[in-house]
Enzyme design. Structure first.
Site, PDB file in Angstrom:
ATOM      1  N   ASP A  81      -4.132   3.855   2.795  1.00  0.00           N
ATOM      2  CA  ASP A  81      -5.560   3.558   2.951  1.00  0.00           C
ATOM      3  C   ASP A  81      -5.797   2.084   3.289  1.00  0.00           C
ATOM      4  OD1 ASP A  81      -5.060   2.311   0.559  1.00  0.00           O
ATOM      5  OD2 ASP A  81      -6.674   3.298  -0.569  1.00  0.00           O
ATOM      6  N   GLU A 104      -7.988 -20.263 -17.296  1.00  0.00           N
ATOM      7  CA  GLU A 104      -8.209 -21.018 -16.068  1.00  0.00           C
ATOM      8  C   GLU A 104      -9.104 -22.214 -16.361  1.00  0.00           C
ATOM      9  OE1 GLU A 104      -9.755 -19.989 -11.585  1.00  0.00           O
ATOM     10  OE2 GLU A 104     -10.784 -19.119 -13.275  1.00  0.00           O
ATOM     11  N   ASP A 164      -1.770  -1.216  -3.867  1.00  0.00           N
ATOM     12  CA  ASP A 164      -2.066  -0.443  -5.073  1.00  0.00           C
ATOM     13  C   ASP A 164      -0.914  -0.518  -6.068  1.00  0.00           C
ATOM     14  OD1 ASP A 164      -0.192   1.464  -3.985  1.00  0.00           O
ATOM     15  OD2 ASP A 164      -1.819   2.116  -2.651  1.00  0.00           O
ATOM     16  N   ASN A 175      -0.361   4.568  -0.097  1.00  0.00           N
ATOM     17  CA  ASN A 175      -0.948   5.829   0.378  1.00  0.00           C
ATOM     18  C   ASN A 175      -1.675   5.701   1.715  1.00  0.00           C
ATOM     19  OD1 ASN A 175      -3.057   4.304  -0.481  1.00  0.00           O
ATOM     20  ND2 ASN A 175      -4.061   5.913  -1.672  1.00  0.00           N
ATOM     21  N   HIS A 195      -4.326 -17.169  -5.646  1.00  0.00           N
ATOM     22  CA  HIS A 195      -5.186 -16.336  -4.796  1.00  0.00           C
ATOM     23  C   HIS A 195      -6.502 -17.033  -4.428  1.00  0.00           C
ATOM     24  CE1 HIS A 195      -6.890 -16.032  -8.714  1.00  0.00           C
ATOM     25  NE2 HIS A 195      -7.946 -15.419  -8.218  1.00  0.00           N
ATOM     26  N   ASP A 196      -6.786 -18.172  -5.030  1.00  0.00           N
ATOM     27  CA  ASP A 196      -8.002 -18.917  -4.698  1.00  0.00           C
ATOM     28  C   ASP A 196      -7.728 -20.039  -3.705  1.00  0.00           C
ATOM     29  OD1 ASP A 196      -9.688 -17.412  -6.335  1.00  0.00           O
ATOM     30  OD2 ASP A 196      -9.221 -18.639  -8.088  1.00  0.00           O
ATOM     31  N   ASP A 226      -5.230 -10.308 -15.983  1.00  0.00           N
ATOM     32  CA  ASP A 226      -6.410 -11.163 -15.876  1.00  0.00           C
ATOM     33  C   ASP A 226      -7.465 -10.690 -16.867  1.00  0.00           C
ATOM     34  OD1 ASP A 226      -7.983 -13.211 -14.351  1.00  0.00           O
ATOM     35  OD2 ASP A 226      -6.536 -12.692 -12.790  1.00  0.00           O
ATOM     36  N   ASP A 246      -9.847 -15.821 -16.989  1.00  0.00           N
ATOM     37  CA  ASP A 246     -10.600 -16.229 -15.804  1.00  0.00           C
ATOM     38  C   ASP A 246     -11.840 -17.055 -16.168  1.00  0.00           C
ATOM     39  OD1 ASP A 246     -11.059 -15.694 -12.845  1.00  0.00           O
ATOM     40  OD2 ASP A 246     -12.969 -15.058 -13.702  1.00  0.00           O
ATOM     41  N   ASP A 276       0.851  -1.194   0.000  1.00  0.00           N
ATOM     42  CA  ASP A 276       0.000   0.000   0.000  1.00  0.00           C
ATOM     43  C   ASP A 276       0.887   1.244   0.000  1.00  0.00           C
ATOM     44  OD1 ASP A 276      -1.932   1.929   0.411  1.00  0.00           O
ATOM     45  OD2 ASP A 276      -2.088   1.537   2.578  1.00  0.00           O
TER      46      ASP A 276
HETATM   47  C1  GLC Z   1     -11.825 -17.301 -10.841  1.00  0.00           C
HETATM   48  C2  GLC Z   1     -10.935 -16.435  -9.990  1.00  0.00           C
HETATM   49  C3  GLC Z   1     -11.592 -16.238  -8.669  1.00  0.00           C
HETATM   50  C4  GLC Z   1     -12.923 -15.545  -8.897  1.00  0.00           C
HETATM   51  C5  GLC Z   1     -13.784 -16.318  -9.872  1.00  0.00           C
HETATM   52  C6  GLC Z   1     -14.903 -15.492 -10.371  1.00  0.00           C
HETATM   53  O1  GLC Z   1     -11.955 -18.533 -10.264  1.00  0.00           O
HETATM   54  O2  GLC Z   1      -9.661 -17.009  -9.892  1.00  0.00           O
HETATM   55  O3  GLC Z   1     -10.794 -15.505  -7.789  1.00  0.00           O
HETATM   56  O4  GLC Z   1     -13.594 -15.408  -7.674  1.00  0.00           O
HETATM   57  O5  GLC Z   1     -13.052 -16.696 -11.028  1.00  0.00           O
HETATM   58  O6  GLC Z   1     -14.435 -14.504 -11.243  1.00  0.00           O
HETATM   59 CA    CA Z   2      -3.525   2.132  -1.208  1.00  0.00          CA
END
Ligand code: GLC
Ligand code: CA
Length: 577
Positions: free
Chosen positions: A58, A287, A62, A56, A353-354, A131, A233, A54
């Protein structure tokens, strides 16, 4: 916990389908793939912008934050960054609900920041993969606002509507909806719209050529700016049978079979390739790899001119709260490797991230073994055939935070499912235990830069709590320790980059029935490497039928303790034979 089983299956359809026509110099390689491509040789580092840095105060990561750490990223030795969505979004699903595909999310910065970021990356020789979220948009996108405004709107067919005069449409399962129902009734036009994910993520109608052209234009907009590819995605879901026939009762237990790779998805991909990818030197990564090897090959085989790579979920789904069997793990990765030994290309990953954290799911995050087991897993990821996708923070050995209270969670599907479980009188205690292991928030806690307040992530209030292990697990302290996870990661990435055999070489598993040790060789043009990985917290024996007494040790997470026939707890060794 059906939902979480499903999300484990689906959310890892994070796939790298890279479609690229780049340097095509041929290697004299008799062991498999003969076509060199930058995206096959790349190590892709995934950045979750909201949690990275981050700038700034908040509390939200970013673009300027990422820019300020480009030298750190470069120092890892990686080649490309996959950035999770940074487009305008009301953030129902942290940017996976896009309200404007040509703008930057306010919290993340401006288009100027984006331009500086891209330049800063390219100046350092790092490529950018963005993405592309086009199975659905946000319900706050101008298209959807128009679409829902009237049955005769020119945008009506950008989405899937079912007029209520026809009765209720056949059940469709929603991965994220509080009631699991993918049809949302909208009284404004007395019709239902389809949303495989949340109500705020209406599915786009790919049957409509106008919509498809809009998507191609968006892709060109970003490619013209100079980005190097897309991670697509949920792409395996874009095509639907729009007569919406009834599916058999209970289909949701196996919904990928019904939702993925529906015809004419390959026509769409061929069209996209013709219209977009063939005109750019860019890679595409989607994906999900469908339901079978055949599906996966149909996506990625070069002569089909669709995509470059796909993520399969089978590997990442192996981890379970009660543990997993290494024999199963070995079987899955070997089966996938052999299916693509001659044709097609794979991506290799165990976290994103999932997912919850790599070491907490596949290794051992106890104080005693966190460090060695993290290094062992990095060794696995960097020595398999296929493009490695590596998630930010795993290079430090970051661990699951394991929230006790639902109030600490931020993940929308988790909060929805919590409510659902309450509504149906489900076992909340069990649910809370499960999400400690599986919730993706575990992988989204802020990146740990140093031991100062808020781990150096922000000077404000972080949008999600910081893992208390940040005082020891952080970049600053790992920089100082030559044997840290971080420095080990740099070493193993370098080893891969310097040895074509680790990228293109043939993979052969040894000691197949050994339940504790994963042993394999990688071989190309007379160069041969042996990888030995102990997946347990005990000393383990292996029997590979090779004399390695004279072999050169290239890397060892125990400072070269290798004894013939035996590995320490979570030991990882790579030797040249
Ligand atoms: C994909 C992404 C996931 C998102 C989902 C809906 O699985 O990796 O993070 O929640 O699609 O877009
Ligand atoms: Ca920020």
């Amino acid at each position: 916990m059906k939902y979480f089983k499903n999300i484990a299956v689906i959310l890892f359809f994070a796939s790298a389908l890279a479609s690229c026509n780049t340097k095509n110099k041929s290697v004299t390689n008799t062991d498999g793939d003969t076509n060199r491509k930058w995206w096959k040789e790349a190590v892709v580092y995934q950045i979750y912008p909201r949690s990275f840095k981050d700038s700034n105060g908040d509390g939200v990561g970013d673009l300027k934050g990422i820019i300020s750490e480009l030298d750190y990223i470069k120092s890892l030795g990686i080649d490309a960054i996959w950035l999770n969505p940074i487009y305008s979004s009301p953030n129902d699903d942290n940017g996976y609900d896009i309200s404007d595909y040509r703008n930057i999310m306010k919290e993340f910065g401006t288009m100027d920041d984006f331009n500086s970021l891209l330049k800063g990356m390219h100046d350092r020789g790092i490529k950018l993969v963005m993405d592309l979220v086009v199975n659905h948009s946000s319900d706050e996108h101008a298209w959807f606002k128009q679409s829902r405004s009237s049955r005769t709107s020119p945008y009506r067919d950008y989405y899937h509507w079912w007029n209520a005069d026809r009765g209720k449409p056949a059940y469709r399962y929603s991965l994220f909806d509080i009631n699991h129902d993918a049809w949302k009734y909208d009284s404004l036009t007395d019709a239902y719209y389809l949303h495989y994910f949340s109500r705020k993520q209406p599915d786009l109608n790919w049957e409509n050529p106008k919509l498809r052209n809009e998507v191609y234009d968006i892709m060109k907009f970003w490619l013209d700016k100079g980005i190097d590819g897309f991670r697509m995605d949920a792409f395996q879901f874009v095509a639907k049978d729009t007569t919406f026939p009834a599916f058999p009762a209970g289909f949701e237990k196996n919904f990928i079979k019904y939702y993925a790779m529906v015809p004419p998805i390959h026509d769409y991909l061929k069209e996209m390739n013709r219209e977009v990818f063939s005109r750019y030197n860019a890679m595409s990564v989607a994906e999900g790899a469908g339901n079978s090897f055949e599906d996966a090959h149909n996506l990625v085989d070069e002569d089909r001119k669709e995509l470059n790579m796909a993520y399969a979920f089978e590997g990442v789904d192996i981890a379970k709260p009660e543990g997993y069997s290494l024999l199963h793990f070995k079987e899955v990765f070997s089966r996938w490797d052999s299916a693509f030994a001659d044709k097609g290309w794979l991506s290799i990953y165990l976290a994103n991230h999932d997912q919850a954290r790599l070491v907490s799911r596949f290794g051992n995050d106890s104080p005693e073994f966190r460090d060695v087991s993290s290094k062992m897993l990095s060794t696995f990821l960097m020595t398999m055939r296929g493009t490695p996708y590596y998630y930010n923070g795993d290079e430090l050995g970051m661990t699951n935070i394991r929230f006790d209270k639902i109030e600490d969670y931020r993940d929308m599907p988790t909060l929805n499912e919590y409510q659902h479980q309450k509504d149906i009188g489900g076992d909340i205690k069990k649910f809370m235990e499960n999400i400690k292991f599986s919730c993706r928030d575990n992988g989204r806690t802020p990146f740990q830069w140093d031991a100062s307040g808020n781990a150096g992530f922000t000077t404000g209030n972080p949008w999600i709590k910081i893992n208390s292990d940040y005082t020891t697990v952080n970049v600053a302290s790992e920089e100082k320790d030559i044997n840290s996870c971080l420095n080990y990661f740099r070493k193993i990435v370098k080893l891969r980059k310097e040895n074509d055999a680790l990228i293109y070489g043939k993979y052969i598993m040894l000691d197949k029935d050994n339940p504790d040790v994963y042993a394999y060789t990688r071989e190309l043009n007379g160069k041969k490497f042996l990888v030995l990985l102990n997946f347990t917290s005990k000393t383990a024996k292996y029997n590979i039928g090779l004399d390695i007494s004279q072999a050169k040790i290239l890397i060892d997470n125990y400072i070269s303790l290798l004894k013939d026939g035996q590995l320490q707890a979570y030991e990882a060794v790579v030797v040249e034979l």
